[in-house]
Design an enzyme around this catalytic site. Structure first.
Site, PDB file in Angstrom:
ATOM      1  CB  THR A  11      11.245 -14.346  -9.808  1.00  0.00           C
ATOM      2  OG1 THR A  11       9.934 -14.244 -10.210  1.00  0.00           O
ATOM      3  CG2 THR A  11      11.522 -15.655 -10.445  1.00  0.00           C
ATOM      4  CB  CYS A 150       5.171  -6.235   6.737  1.00  0.00           C
ATOM      5  SG  CYS A 150       4.597  -5.067   5.373  1.00  0.00           S
ATOM      6  CG  HIS A 242       7.154  -1.609   7.969  1.00  0.00           C
ATOM      7  ND1 HIS A 242       7.817  -1.189   6.915  1.00  0.00           N
ATOM      8  CD2 HIS A 242       6.390  -2.629   7.508  1.00  0.00           C
ATOM      9  CE1 HIS A 242       7.344  -1.493   5.703  1.00  0.00           C
ATOM     10  NE2 HIS A 242       6.254  -2.510   6.203  1.00  0.00           N
TER      11      HIS A 242
END
Length: 344
Positions: A11, A150, A242
């Site tokens: 979620t 990331c 990024h």
């Protein structure tokens, strides 16, 4: 071949990206979603505050959310994706692997464990061989595989291309999007008209994970790459993508064209979610830019540009979509590699 998969922590921000990326996937069939005990028993539509830029798939919207526990998911899942907070994942993921599940995780726990593959399929697919080491050492039939942070995944493919010239030292400064902190990670009052020159734990992750990804595996043990990596990580008010400024010192003295060619020609991999090419190289010095370039290769490509020679080596900019290539998409791609290599 249809592979039945589940999502742990479905979620949240990354969990929602998993839902989006798995919709109409050619191999993976989503069979279970889990969340906290407070969400268990609700429909996914009720439990998730949907924020992704495409609608919730109809079949997922009505799917019942399960507890994040081994005894509450179907036993016949072939593969489990994890986007759990690392504090929860540290206990939950080993429990799933011990129960025989193969777990492809985006969570940060155990990334640097010596028997856990930390994998970018185009860069170090051979590191999956650590699964055999892991199973021998931990005595389980399942497996735990990780994708990197990331910010690390944005830079490392470009470093892998540069390693042909003898990568010795890397300095990187990042300009990271707010979505990397999650929905409640940075308030509007903190980030609007501002930049935050520190992201807790991020610098250490970039410095260690990149060396593991670029390291060598001899079939029994993994050795870290010997390049020295230092990072400065900054949060800026962009939504996704990024951007990173990289300064690399090399044993050889390649030209700008040599570097551009090495990045442009760095081989990809033949998997459903893999981009072609892996690295998109811009000639324009003003690119890449987050708003314009984060969706190259459906959000799975790395963009690079601004390549210049310096007195000590090469500098350039690189960019990737942090919640697609840098998170859920990276785990999905690792899952595809696990299937392709016969681990699932």
């Amino acid at each position: 071949m249809t592979v039945r998969v589940g999502i742990l922590g479905a979620t949240g921000a990354v969990g929602q990206r998993f839902i989006q990326l798995l919709d109409d996937h050619p191999t993976f069939e989503l069979a279970a979603v889990t969340a906290s005990d407070e969400s268990a028993g609700k429909s996914y539509r009720e439990a998730a505050k949907w924020r992704v830029d495409t609608p919730i798939p109809d079949d997922v919207a009505e799917m019942e959310v399960r507890r994040t526990a081994v005894d509450d998911v179907p036993e016949d899942l072939d593969l489990v994706f994890s986007s759990l907070p690392s504090s929860a994942a540290a206990d939950v993921e080993p429990a799933f692997a011990e129960a025989g599940f193969v777990v492809s995780s985006n969570s940060s726990n155990d990334r640097m464990a010596p028997d856990v593959p930390l994998t970018i399929p185009e860069v170090n697919a051979d590191h999956l061989g650590l699964i055999e080491v892991q199973r021998d050492e931990r005595g389980w039939d399942g497996a735990l595989i990780k994708n990197p942070n990331c910010s690390t995944i944005t830079m490392t493919p470009t470093l892998a291309a540069l390693d042909a010239f003898g990568l010795e030292r890397v300095h990187v400064s990042t300009l990271q999007a707010v979505s990397g902190a999650g929905y409640s990670g940075v308030t509007s009052m903190e980030i609007i008209d501002n930049a935050i020159p520190h992201i807790g734990g991020e610098e250490e992750k970039m410095e260690s994970e990149s060396r593991k990804l670029l390291g060598s595996f001899d079939g029994a043990e993994l050795s870290l790459h010997d390049a020295d990596v230092s990072a400065s990580c900054n949060r800026i008010p962009t939504l996704d993508g990024h951007l990173e400024n990289v300064f690399a010192e090399l044993a050889e003295d390649p030209s700008v064209d040599d570097v551009a060619d090495a990045m442009r020609e760095f081989p990809g991999i033949d998997l459903p979610s893999a981009p072609d090419p892996l690295i998109h190289v811009f000639e324009e010095p003003t690119r890449p830019q987050p708003r314009l370039d984060r969706m190259h290769g459906d959000g799975m490509a790395i963009s690079a540009g601004g390549i210049q020679e310096t007195s000590t080596g090469i500098k350039y900019n690189c960019l990737a979509h942090n919640t697609i290539r840098g998170a859920a998409g990276a785990s999905v791609l690792n899952g595809e590699l696990l299937v392709e290599e016969g681990w699932v």
